[in-house]
Design an enzyme around this catalytic site. Structure first.
Site, PDB file in Angstrom:
ATOM      1  N   GLY A  39      -5.961 -10.166  10.029  1.00 16.45           N
ATOM      2  CA  GLY A  39      -5.366  -9.120   9.202  1.00 16.45           C
ATOM      3  C   GLY A  39      -3.979  -9.526   8.761  1.00 16.45           C
ATOM      4  O   GLY A  39      -3.652 -10.714   8.725  1.00 16.45           O
TER       5      GLY A  39
ATOM      6  N   CYS B 269      -7.811 -14.035   1.831  1.00 12.44           N
ATOM      7  CA  CYS B 269      -6.586 -14.526   2.480  1.00 12.44           C
ATOM      8  C   CYS B 269      -6.197 -15.906   1.972  1.00 12.44           C
ATOM      9  O   CYS B 269      -5.027 -16.256   1.973  1.00 12.44           O
ATOM     10  CB  CYS B 269      -6.767 -14.550   3.991  1.00 12.44           C
ATOM     11  SG  CYS B 269      -8.184 -15.499   4.518  1.00 12.44           S
TER      12      CYS B 269
ATOM     13  N   VAL C 150       0.747  -6.416  10.974  1.00  5.05           N
ATOM     14  CA  VAL C 150      -0.003  -5.907  12.131  1.00  5.05           C
ATOM     15  C   VAL C 150      -0.191  -7.015  13.174  1.00  5.05           C
ATOM     16  O   VAL C 150      -0.229  -6.743  14.376  1.00  5.05           O
ATOM     17  CB  VAL C 150      -1.344  -5.281  11.678  1.00  5.05           C
ATOM     18  CG1 VAL C 150      -2.158  -4.824  12.873  1.00  5.05           C
ATOM     19  CG2 VAL C 150      -1.094  -4.109  10.742  1.00  5.05           C
ATOM     20  N   GLY C 151      -0.254  -8.250  12.715  1.00  4.87           N
ATOM     21  CA  GLY C 151      -0.359  -9.378  13.653  1.00  4.87           C
ATOM     22  C   GLY C 151       0.772  -9.351  14.678  1.00  4.87           C
ATOM     23  O   GLY C 151       0.572  -9.628  15.864  1.00  4.87           O
TER      24      GLY C 151
ATOM     25  N   THR D 171       0.123 -10.039   8.449  1.00  5.16           N
ATOM     26  CA  THR D 171       1.157 -10.563   9.341  1.00  5.16           C
ATOM     27  C   THR D 171       1.890  -9.404  10.024  1.00  5.16           C
ATOM     28  O   THR D 171       2.224  -9.478  11.215  1.00  5.16           O
ATOM     29  CB  THR D 171       2.138 -11.437   8.525  1.00  5.16           C
ATOM     30  OG1 THR D 171       1.373 -12.488   7.923  1.00  5.16           O
ATOM     31  CG2 THR D 171       3.220 -12.038   9.397  1.00  5.16           C
TER      32      THR D 171
ATOM     33  N   GLU E 269      -5.161 -14.615  12.856  1.00  9.91           N
ATOM     34  CA  GLU E 269      -5.543 -15.143  11.537  1.00  9.91           C
ATOM     35  C   GLU E 269      -4.886 -14.231  10.509  1.00  9.91           C
ATOM     36  O   GLU E 269      -5.379 -13.135  10.240  1.00  9.91           O
ATOM     37  CB  GLU E 269      -7.068 -15.131  11.386  1.00  9.91           C
ATOM     38  CG  GLU E 269      -7.806 -16.040  12.365  1.00  9.91           C
ATOM     39  CD  GLU E 269      -7.656 -17.516  12.025  1.00  9.91           C
ATOM     40  OE1 GLU E 269      -7.290 -17.840  10.876  1.00  9.91           O
ATOM     41  OE2 GLU E 269      -7.892 -18.359  12.913  1.00  9.91           O
TER      42      GLU E 269
HETATM   43  P1  NAD Z   1      -6.854  -4.092   7.739  1.00 15.67           P
HETATM   44  O1  NAD Z   1      -6.032  -2.957   7.211  1.00 15.67           O
HETATM   45  O2  NAD Z   1      -8.335  -3.984   7.772  1.00 15.67           O
HETATM   46  O3  NAD Z   1      -6.296  -4.383   9.192  1.00 15.67           O
HETATM   47  C1  NAD Z   1      -6.883  -5.351  10.011  1.00 15.67           C
HETATM   48  C2  NAD Z   1      -7.204  -4.721  11.334  1.00 15.67           C
HETATM   49  O4  NAD Z   1      -6.018  -4.254  11.956  1.00 15.67           O
HETATM   50  C3  NAD Z   1      -8.129  -3.527  11.212  1.00 15.67           C
HETATM   51  O5  NAD Z   1      -9.150  -3.647  12.163  1.00 15.67           O
HETATM   52  C4  NAD Z   1      -7.221  -2.342  11.450  1.00 15.67           C
HETATM   53  O6  NAD Z   1      -7.891  -1.270  12.056  1.00 15.67           O
HETATM   54  C5  NAD Z   1      -6.172  -2.910  12.357  1.00 15.67           C
HETATM   55  N1  NAD Z   1      -4.886  -2.236  12.218  1.00 15.67           N
HETATM   56  C6  NAD Z   1      -4.306  -1.802  11.068  1.00 15.67           C
HETATM   57  N2  NAD Z   1      -3.099  -1.251  11.345  1.00 15.67           N
HETATM   58  C7  NAD Z   1      -2.911  -1.357  12.676  1.00 15.67           C
HETATM   59  C8  NAD Z   1      -1.865  -0.978  13.569  1.00 15.67           C
HETATM   60  N3  NAD Z   1      -0.747  -0.378  13.120  1.00 15.67           N
HETATM   61  N4  NAD Z   1      -2.016  -1.243  14.881  1.00 15.67           N
HETATM   62  C9  NAD Z   1      -3.123  -1.849  15.333  1.00 15.67           C
HETATM   63  N5  NAD Z   1      -4.148  -2.225  14.535  1.00 15.67           N
HETATM   64  C10 NAD Z   1      -4.050  -1.981  13.235  1.00 15.67           C
HETATM   65  O7  NAD Z   1      -6.581  -5.387   6.968  1.00 15.67           O
HETATM   66  P2  NAD Z   1      -5.273  -5.890   6.336  1.00 15.67           P
HETATM   67  O8  NAD Z   1      -4.294  -6.137   7.406  1.00 15.67           O
HETATM   68  O9  NAD Z   1      -4.894  -5.077   5.147  1.00 15.67           O
HETATM   69  O10 NAD Z   1      -5.914  -7.276   5.798  1.00 15.67           O
HETATM   70  C11 NAD Z   1      -5.381  -7.959   4.796  1.00 15.67           C
HETATM   71  C12 NAD Z   1      -4.521  -9.050   5.367  1.00 15.67           C
HETATM   72  O11 NAD Z   1      -5.277  -9.859   6.217  1.00 15.67           O
HETATM   73  C13 NAD Z   1      -3.984  -9.952   4.304  1.00 15.67           C
HETATM   74  O12 NAD Z   1      -2.652 -10.257   4.608  1.00 15.67           O
HETATM   75  C14 NAD Z   1      -4.833 -11.183   4.427  1.00 15.67           C
HETATM   76  O13 NAD Z   1      -4.234 -12.361   3.980  1.00 15.67           O
HETATM   77  C15 NAD Z   1      -5.096 -11.209   5.890  1.00 15.67           C
HETATM   78  N6  NAD Z   1      -6.320 -11.935   6.168  1.00 15.67           N
HETATM   79  C16 NAD Z   1      -6.254 -13.095   6.846  1.00 15.67           C
HETATM   80  C17 NAD Z   1      -7.398 -13.832   7.065  1.00 15.67           C
HETATM   81  C18 NAD Z   1      -7.386 -15.127   7.798  1.00 15.67           C
HETATM   82  O14 NAD Z   1      -8.449 -15.589   8.149  1.00 15.67           O
HETATM   83  N7  NAD Z   1      -6.236 -15.732   8.049  1.00 15.67           N
HETATM   84  C19 NAD Z   1      -8.607 -13.362   6.581  1.00 15.67           C
HETATM   85  C20 NAD Z   1      -8.628 -12.166   5.893  1.00 15.67           C
HETATM   86  C21 NAD Z   1      -7.484 -11.448   5.700  1.00 15.67           C
END
Ligand code: NAD
Length: 471
Positions: A204, A260, A208-209, A206, A226
């Site tokens: 997801g 991503c 939330v990461g 960065t 990731e």
């Molecule tokens: P998303 O909103 O689906 O979030 C990802 C996960 O995090 C979900 O399961 C969600 O429930 C959880 N989440 C969201 N907010 C949270 C919080 N505050 N606390 C705990 N968990 C939480 O997805 P996103 O983050 O919008 O995804 C898009 C991002 O992901 C982009 O930056 C994209 O580049 C990145 N991404 C990376 C890869 C990779 O393989 N490196 C692949 C796909 C997407």
């Protein structure tokens, strides 16, 4: 000794959340029972998962269409076929991967058994993202199963139809104690992260990461992150432009730019910018016709939040191609922006949509400087006929991956690790790298108690003396 046949019914999701402690406890007990250590059990689970993909291909494609209006052909390439190939690759190699590794031994250990034992971590948590809602969850899950772990699966709530499919259908194919599905958004995920896992694999943003990493840190839980960021794409004047434009635009527009590893922005000279725009106009017309909105081949933005965010980003620079949108369908026309400045929002945040800004530079060295002044990208793309120039970029920049004269396709090479570096992530997976990610490499030394070895070893015992040390 093998897996129990797939259970007949899926557990209801609300109950799973209500009884979350119980769900986790069952997974822990299942791991402690040792059943996932059995390689034929793992194989059976993976075969079941493969069967699930085969038996529900149409449903998967429909769920992706409902969430993202994703065209079938794209879903086949990037989701179902991708996941099937991944499992086939694992099944083909698993018996080799699980074998203890035998590293070289020095003279001192000549008579000993020195090996690396592949130990599963235990109960792992895999959190998926919405943009490739099946494969970003299920490819790491397959790797975790292969490595002998129990796995809690947390699909992204934002791709709701896919999350429903995962929650309702996957449990019909996998052992329910070992591989529970837990649904929910940020607050449920925060609850999950309060629990102690043996490994956390997160895909997801960065932002939330960092939350996930901080939560994992409380228990020193190892994590793979990731993440995202801005992946630049440099175009050199030596390229055959039509092919380059097609590959770049395909990488940008697949899944409506919500990828991503989409090329986030272009770096090129002013002269190339003009040529790129002229070619891009023709390619877009060839692919989507005169009325792009009516083409079935372009996905839509996932939700209104992201749609509004993208409209905001479109205010940077000047529209050279495209620029139309329709909120009722969350449609944004493939758009090329020029005259953007480095501190414009579009050049600072990850775009994640069908908008492609071009930032002009004098030459390749300026491009390298520009890239190195920013966070380390998930992937760096370079289009050039000069292998020397490609090498310059590779040698003088840092990125999770590197791909020349192509976009996206490096993700499908199952012998390459996939992952980011710095703010684009840590750790990697795919193929053997996925297996290794979910495996603790236990270093093992085995000696015997024979007298010969003991005699040789006895010099280390007290009382110490210089004479003994020199032996
Ligand atoms: P998303 O909103 O689906 O979030 C990802 C996960 O995090 C979900 O399961 C969600 O429930 C959880 N989440 C969201 N907010 C949270 C919080 N505050 N606390 C705990 N968990 C939480 O997805 P996103 O983050 O919008 O995804 C898009 C991002 O992901 C982009 O930056 C994209 O580049 C990145 N991404 C990376 C890869 C990779 O393989 N490196 C692949 C796909 C997407």
């Amino acid at each position: 000794e093998n897996a129990a046949p797939a259970p007949a019914t899926a557990p209801a999701q609300p109950d799973i959340m209500a009884n979350f402690d119980d769900t986790l406890q069952r997974a822990r007990l299942a791991f402690a029972s040792g059943k996932t250590r059995n390689v034929s059990f793992r194989r059976k689970q993976l075969e079941n998962l493969l069967r699930c993909y085969e038996e529900h291909e149409n449903e998967i494609i429909s769920a992706l269409e409902a969430d993202l209006r994703r065209p079938k052909q794209e879903s086949l390439i990037v989701e179902t076929e991708f996941m099937k190939n991944d499992i086939k690759h694992i099944l083909y190699h698993l018996n080799d991967w699980v074998k203890p590794e035998k590293p070289d031994k020095s003279f001192v250990n000549m008579l000993d058994d020195v090996h690396i034992y592949n130990d599963p971590f235990g109960v792992v948590l895999v959190i998926g993202a919405w943009n490739y809602p099946l494969q970003l969850l299920l490819v790491p899950v397959a790797a975790a199963i292969a490595a002998g772990n129990c796995v809690v699966l947390k699909p992204s709530e934002i791709a709701g139809n896919c999350a429903k499919f995962i929650a309702e259908t996957i449990p019909k194919y996998l052992d329910n104690d070992c591989y529970p599905v837990v649904c929910g958004g940020p607050s449920e995920t925060a609850d999950l992260l309060n629990q102690r896992f043996d490994y956390i694999f997160y895909t997801g943003s960065t932002r939330v990461g960092k939350i996930v990493h901080a939560a994992a840190n409380k228990n020193l839980t190892p994590t793979t992150l990731e993440l995202g960021g801005k992946s630049p794409c440099y175009i050199d004047k030596s390229v055959e432009l039509r092919t380059a434009v097609k590959r770049i635009l395909w990488g940008k527009l697949i899944n409506c730019g919500q990828t991503c590893i989409a090329p986030d922005y272009i770096l090129c000279s002013k002269e190339m910018e003009q040529k790129f725009i002229a070619e891009a106009r023709e390619v877009l017309k060839e692919w989507y016709g005169d009325n792009i909105q009516s083409s079935p081949d372009l996905s839509r933005v996932i939700n209104q939040n992201n749609f509004q965010r993208l409209l905001g980003l479109m205010k940077s620079g000047r529209v050279a191609v495209g620029g139309k949108y329709d909120a009722s369908e969350r449609f944004i026309e493939p758009t090329i922006l020029v005259d953007v400045k480095p501190d414009d929002p579009i050049m600072e945040e990850e775009i994640f949509g069908p908008i492609l800004p071009i930032y002009t530079v004098e030459n390749a060295y300026d491009a390298i400087k520009f890239i190195n002044a920013r966070e380390k990208p998930l992937v760096l793309y370079v289009f050039s006929n000069s292998s020397k120039l490609i090498k310059e970029f590779k040698n003088n920049t840092t990125s999770g991956g590197f791909c020349s004269n192509e976009t996206i396709m490096h993700v499908g090479v199952d012998t390459l690790p996939f992952g980011g570096v710095g703010m684009s992530g840590m750790g990697s997976y795919h193929g053997k790298y996925g297996f290794d990610t979910f495996t603790h490499k236990k270093s093992c030394l085995g000696k015997n108690l024979a007298m010969l070895g003991e005699k040789m070893a006895s010099a280390r015992y007290p009382p110490y003396s210089d004479r003994k040390s020199s032996l």
